[in-house]
Structures are given as C-alpha cells and as structure tokens.
Design an enzyme around this catalytic site. Sequence first.
Site, PDB file in Angstrom:
ATOM      1  NE  ARG A 182     -18.567 -11.221   6.834  1.00  0.00           N
ATOM      2  CZ  ARG A 182     -17.724 -12.220   6.958  1.00  0.00           C
ATOM      3  NH1 ARG A 182     -18.157 -13.441   7.121  1.00  0.00           N
ATOM      4  NH2 ARG A 182     -16.427 -11.998   6.931  1.00  0.00           N
ATOM      5  CE1 TYR A 185     -16.010  -5.357  12.461  1.00  0.00           C
ATOM      6  CE2 TYR A 185     -15.328  -6.547  10.483  1.00  0.00           C
ATOM      7  CZ  TYR A 185     -15.014  -5.976  11.706  1.00  0.00           C
ATOM      8  OH  TYR A 185     -13.715  -6.024  12.173  1.00  0.00           O
ATOM      9  NE  ARG A 235     -12.366 -12.364  16.296  1.00  0.00           N
ATOM     10  CZ  ARG A 235     -11.724 -11.253  16.671  1.00  0.00           C
ATOM     11  NH1 ARG A 235     -11.350 -10.373  15.765  1.00  0.00           N
ATOM     12  NH2 ARG A 235     -11.444 -11.015  17.939  1.00  0.00           N
TER      13      ARG A 235
HETATM   14  P1  NAD Z   1     -11.887  -7.876  20.774  1.00  0.00           P
HETATM   15  O1  NAD Z   1     -13.361  -8.127  20.697  1.00  0.00           O
HETATM   16  O2  NAD Z   1     -11.053  -8.892  21.445  1.00  0.00           O
HETATM   17  O3  NAD Z   1     -11.617  -6.459  21.457  1.00  0.00           O
HETATM   18  C1  NAD Z   1     -12.498  -5.371  21.379  1.00  0.00           C
HETATM   19  C2  NAD Z   1     -12.614  -4.771  22.771  1.00  0.00           C
HETATM   20  O4  NAD Z   1     -13.426  -3.602  22.681  1.00  0.00           O
HETATM   21  C3  NAD Z   1     -13.305  -5.712  23.775  1.00  0.00           C
HETATM   22  O5  NAD Z   1     -12.514  -5.910  24.921  1.00  0.00           O
HETATM   23  C4  NAD Z   1     -14.608  -5.003  24.116  1.00  0.00           C
HETATM   24  O6  NAD Z   1     -15.019  -5.186  25.468  1.00  0.00           O
HETATM   25  C5  NAD Z   1     -14.225  -3.544  23.836  1.00  0.00           C
HETATM   26  N1  NAD Z   1     -15.414  -2.726  23.569  1.00  0.00           N
HETATM   27  C6  NAD Z   1     -16.366  -2.951  22.625  1.00  0.00           C
HETATM   28  N2  NAD Z   1     -17.320  -2.009  22.699  1.00  0.00           N
HETATM   29  C7  NAD Z   1     -16.968  -1.174  23.710  1.00  0.00           C
HETATM   30  C8  NAD Z   1     -17.565  -0.027  24.263  1.00  0.00           C
HETATM   31  N3  NAD Z   1     -18.720   0.443  23.823  1.00  0.00           N
HETATM   32  N4  NAD Z   1     -16.922   0.601  25.274  1.00  0.00           N
HETATM   33  C9  NAD Z   1     -15.748   0.125  25.758  1.00  0.00           C
HETATM   34  N5  NAD Z   1     -15.145  -0.980  25.271  1.00  0.00           N
HETATM   35  C10 NAD Z   1     -15.743  -1.622  24.255  1.00  0.00           C
HETATM   36  O7  NAD Z   1     -11.388  -7.661  19.270  1.00  0.00           O
HETATM   37  P2  NAD Z   1      -9.891  -7.575  18.683  1.00  0.00           P
HETATM   38  O8  NAD Z   1      -9.641  -8.784  17.865  1.00  0.00           O
HETATM   39  O9  NAD Z   1      -8.943  -7.196  19.738  1.00  0.00           O
HETATM   40  O10 NAD Z   1     -10.079  -6.384  17.643  1.00  0.00           O
HETATM   41  C11 NAD Z   1      -9.758  -5.036  17.938  1.00  0.00           C
HETATM   42  C12 NAD Z   1     -10.064  -4.163  16.724  1.00  0.00           C
HETATM   43  O11 NAD Z   1      -9.375  -4.647  15.566  1.00  0.00           O
HETATM   44  C13 NAD Z   1     -11.543  -4.092  16.347  1.00  0.00           C
HETATM   45  O12 NAD Z   1     -11.848  -2.787  15.939  1.00  0.00           O
HETATM   46  C14 NAD Z   1     -11.669  -5.035  15.172  1.00  0.00           C
HETATM   47  O13 NAD Z   1     -12.727  -4.673  14.307  1.00  0.00           O
HETATM   48  C15 NAD Z   1     -10.304  -4.869  14.506  1.00  0.00           C
HETATM   49  N6  NAD Z   1      -9.942  -6.079  13.740  1.00  0.00           N
HETATM   50  C16 NAD Z   1      -9.351  -7.156  14.333  1.00  0.00           C
HETATM   51  C17 NAD Z   1      -9.025  -8.263  13.567  1.00  0.00           C
HETATM   52  C18 NAD Z   1      -8.291  -9.448  14.129  1.00  0.00           C
HETATM   53  O14 NAD Z   1      -7.742 -10.191  13.340  1.00  0.00           O
HETATM   54  N7  NAD Z   1      -8.243  -9.658  15.423  1.00  0.00           N
HETATM   55  C19 NAD Z   1      -9.319  -8.291  12.197  1.00  0.00           C
HETATM   56  C20 NAD Z   1      -9.954  -7.187  11.630  1.00  0.00           C
HETATM   57  C21 NAD Z   1     -10.245  -6.076  12.409  1.00  0.00           C
HETATM   58  N1  UDP Z   2     -15.420 -20.724   9.682  1.00  0.00           N
HETATM   59  C1  UDP Z   2     -15.607 -22.115   9.589  1.00  0.00           C
HETATM   60  N2  UDP Z   2     -15.891 -22.801  10.728  1.00  0.00           N
HETATM   61  C2  UDP Z   2     -16.001 -22.229  11.953  1.00  0.00           C
HETATM   62  C3  UDP Z   2     -15.793 -20.805  12.047  1.00  0.00           C
HETATM   63  C4  UDP Z   2     -15.508 -20.098  10.878  1.00  0.00           C
HETATM   64  O1  UDP Z   2     -15.518 -22.690   8.500  1.00  0.00           O
HETATM   65  O2  UDP Z   2     -16.246 -22.955  12.938  1.00  0.00           O
HETATM   66  C5  UDP Z   2     -15.035 -19.956   8.459  1.00  0.00           C
HETATM   67  C6  UDP Z   2     -15.860 -18.706   8.139  1.00  0.00           C
HETATM   68  O3  UDP Z   2     -17.015 -19.040   7.401  1.00  0.00           O
HETATM   69  C7  UDP Z   2     -14.879 -17.894   7.333  1.00  0.00           C
HETATM   70  C8  UDP Z   2     -13.515 -18.225   7.963  1.00  0.00           C
HETATM   71  O4  UDP Z   2     -13.725 -19.449   8.684  1.00  0.00           O
HETATM   72  O5  UDP Z   2     -14.851 -18.344   5.992  1.00  0.00           O
HETATM   73  C9  UDP Z   2     -12.934 -17.173   8.898  1.00  0.00           C
HETATM   74  O6  UDP Z   2     -13.900 -16.832   9.867  1.00  0.00           O
HETATM   75  P1  UDP Z   2     -13.648 -15.841  11.080  1.00  0.00           P
HETATM   76  O7  UDP Z   2     -14.829 -15.973  11.991  1.00  0.00           O
HETATM   77  O8  UDP Z   2     -12.333 -16.070  11.712  1.00  0.00           O
HETATM   78  O9  UDP Z   2     -13.679 -14.360  10.496  1.00  0.00           O
HETATM   79  P2  UDP Z   2     -13.435 -13.670   9.075  1.00  0.00           P
HETATM   80  O10 UDP Z   2     -12.063 -14.019   8.612  1.00  0.00           O
HETATM   81  O11 UDP Z   2     -14.501 -14.161   8.140  1.00  0.00           O
HETATM   82  O12 UDP Z   2     -13.581 -12.221   9.395  1.00  0.00           O
END
Ligand code: NAD
Ligand code: UDP
Length: 389
Positions: A182, A185, A235
């Site tokens: 896990r 990442y 997610r």
């Molecule tokens: P997302 O998966 O919706 O967007 C990521 C985008 O990157 C996708 O459209 C994918 O096609 C593109 N991508 C991936 N690999 C690529 C490559 N090799 N070349 C070109 N494009 C590529 O995810 P998101 O939720 O929009 O997250 C964006 C960023 O924020 C990520 O770095 C993620 O780790 C970080 N993040 C987001 C959250 C959240 O709450 N959404 C939480 C923690 C971190």
């Molecule tokens: N989770 C869950 N049921 C689902 C999907 C996720 O209970 O169908 C839980 C997961 O184990 C974690 C939390 O929800 O504790 C949030 O998961 P998410 O995939 O959104 O990402 P994280 O916050 O862990 O990065």
Amino acid sequence: MSGSTARLDLDGNTIKPITICMIGAGGFIGSHMCEKLMSETPHTVFAVDVHNDKIKHLLEPDSLPWAGRIHFHRINIKNDSRLEGLIKSSDLTLNLAAICTPADYNTRPLDTIYSNFIDGLPVVKYCSDNKKRLIHFSTCEIYGKTIGSYLPNNSPLRQDPAYYILKEDTSPCIFGSVEKQRWSYACAKQLMERLIYAEGAENGLQFTIVRPFNWIGPRMDFIPGIDGPSDGVPRVLACFSNNLLRREPLKLVDGGESQRTFVYIKDAIEAVLLMIENPGRANGHIFNVGNPNNEVTVRQLAEMMTQVYSKVSGEDSIKTPTIDVSSKEFYGEGYDDSDKRIPDMTIINKQLGWNPKTPIWEMLESTLTYQYKTYAEAIKQTIAKPVAS
Ligand code: NAD
Ligand code: UDP
C-alpha cells in the site's frame, strides 16, 4: 473571462496573464482547474494528458469564450519528446499526473512507483534546467499513519492533537513495512517531494508542493462498467456512488473505522489558484490543502451518502445499506490504511489566507446530484440488458 477590471494578487499587484503547462489536465482535479482558469482568469493552458473526456466541454466548439486559450496535447509523459518544448514555452508547470487509486498501490506497485516517481523526473529536470516554476501535486498520504495510532488503545494521549494533527514542517512520515505494498504510492510521492525540495535548495528551482487531503466532487474517478472497467475499484466516493446507483450495500473495509477529512473540489482549487497567482507567497512551500472541520469515519460517510442519495434520487434506501468486508478481500494482499488525516492549516492560512468553506453535507448533496444525473439512466440500462449467453 467576464469583465475587464484588473485582477489583483494578495499584495495588490495586477496579475499578468501567464501560460501554464498542466500535466494530468484530463483528470478529476485537472478538469476543475482548467474550468476555473478558463472561466475566471486570462491565463492560457497547455493541457497535457492521455485522455480528455473530462475536459472535452472546454475544448469544443470554437465559439467558446476561451477558445484559443486552452490547447490539448495527447502526450504520455513516460516517453514523449514534445514535453520539454511545452514546459519551455510555459511560465509555470502544474504536475498532476499520477496513478492515485489505492486499489492499484498493492496490486500494481511497479506502475505506482514509476508513475509517482520515475515518470515525473523529466518534469522536474526540465523545470529546473529551464528555470521554470513548478507546482507539484503530492499527497496527504505521505504522512502515513499518525503517531497516535501506535499508542495503546486506552492511552489518553490519543486525544492530544500533538499525536494526530498533520503538520507540513514537523510531522514525521510513518509507513508500514515493505511487504505492505500500500505504501508504494506514499513512498514514491515522498521521494519526489524530497527531490523537488533538493532541486530548490541546490539549483534554485522555484517550486510549490501541494498535499491534497481527500478532495471530492463531480467527475471524480469513474463508475465501474459505465465509464471505467467493470472490475475497476475507484476511490471511496465513486465506490459508494456506484453501490448506491446499483442499489447494492456499501462495502465497509475493515469495519469502516478509518477517519478522513473531505474537502470540496471547488474550495480546494481556489487554494491552487492562489498559489498560481501569488508565486512570491507560494514558492518554496509545501501546503496541506484540506478541510479539518469535515472529519468522519468511513462508516459515517457511508451513512451520510445513503441518506443524501435517498433525498436526491427520491428512492428509499435498501434494507441492508452497508456490509463489512476485510481489506484482504476488497483490496488483496499488502493493503494497509491511514488511520486518521487532519490537516494543520497554519501555513496555508499564513501564506495565502485560504480557508475551505463547504460543509460535508452540502458537498455530498451537490456531488450525489451530479452522480445521479450523470449515471442513473446508464446504470438502469445496463441492469436491464439481458446477459449474453
Ligand atoms: P486523476 O487520476 O483523476 O488524474 C490524473 C491524471 O493524470 C489522469 O487524467 C491521467 O490520465 C493523467 N496521467 C497519468 N499518467 C500520465 C502520463 N504518464 N502521461 C500523461 N498523463 C498521465 O487524479 P486526481 O484526483 O485528479 O489527482 C491529481 C493529483 O493529485 C495526483 O498527483 C494525485 O496523486 C494527487 N492527489 C489527489 C487527491 C484527491 O483527493 N483527489 C488526494 C491526494 C493526492
Ligand atoms: N473504503 C471503503 N469502501 C470502499 C472504498 C474505500 O471502506 O468501497 C475505505 C478505504 O479502505 C479507506 C477509505 O475508504 O479507509 C478511503 O479510501 P479512498 O480509496 O478514497 O482513498 P484514501 O483516502 O485511502 O487515499
């Protein structure tokens, strides 16, 4: 952009139009950033991604008010020589590209590590070599588990914020063992943060690192079997939405006891826009971006989403709205979890004066209204379709 009044930064200076190379622009956060930049600012965006479904509405038709300010480049950053040229011709690069769904971290650890570390290396190098500013998206997950989670269950210290609040400049990063894949990442994201920080310290790279804390809203991930693979595991927001749309019980992993703070995407991208337009206040900083007031357990989230979904769909909830599943059954071997994620907001408050606004009930209502409008009909049709023999 509406009106012609000059837009001012936090220090009262006029904001000049810039060009932004946004990598991962076709994803959840990228699509909202592109929308905001097009509708509220004069900036130009080179939108880089392998997909553009979530930003198609911004790219066509040519009569859109921002036509000519957003250009899509279908580029895989793993292997495309056009990337350096795009970074060179931009003032700022925003890197969002990543594999960032927990179901992948323990089942596709190599892809996860490559995507979150190796593939991003050229981006950092091109920014550093060409003296371009970089805003890099990391994650709250780099904090891992809280210090408090290692205390005995009955320890009064568990209630002390010093043992659980996550602070950019003082909290340690606590991951499980290497067998717990896990953490592939979080570990890759952490090394990328350290590399960017070192480029800043040794080579003068102007950078900002964003640590998102569970941003949620419309267009997050996919609904399995509709706009993503039927066996895909998105997610939690999309998993629970999928269960609600299909009238299935919501699955609570290991009892749904983990805690999360959720922030509405529209609040969160306000913070990113402040970073873009206030480089003097944002450069050299790592920012938590979350809503410390919206903490719930995953079980509470399931209960709230069930209640809100009934309201927006007009359907009664099913008899058994949730079921417990083990993490091994749901995610497979090597899964582990962050116990609690509350962001400290001191740095972002001080530098950018940003605060989230949207309460959790409100963000769930607008998001589930979107999910229902977008997917309910398609789900009904798949359920009604006879299975091919
Ligand atoms: P997302 O998966 O919706 O967007 C990521 C985008 O990157 C996708 O459209 C994918 O096609 C593109 N991508 C991936 N690999 C690529 C490559 N090799 N070349 C070109 N494009 C590529 O995810 P998101 O939720 O929009 O997250 C964006 C960023 O924020 C990520 O770095 C993620 O780790 C970080 N993040 C987001 C959250 C959240 O709450 N959404 C939480 C923690 C971190
Ligand atoms: N989770 C869950 N049921 C689902 C999907 C996720 O209970 O169908 C839980 C997961 O184990 C974690 C939390 O929800 O504790 C949030 O998961 P998410 O995939 O959104 O990402 P994280 O916050 O862990 O990065």
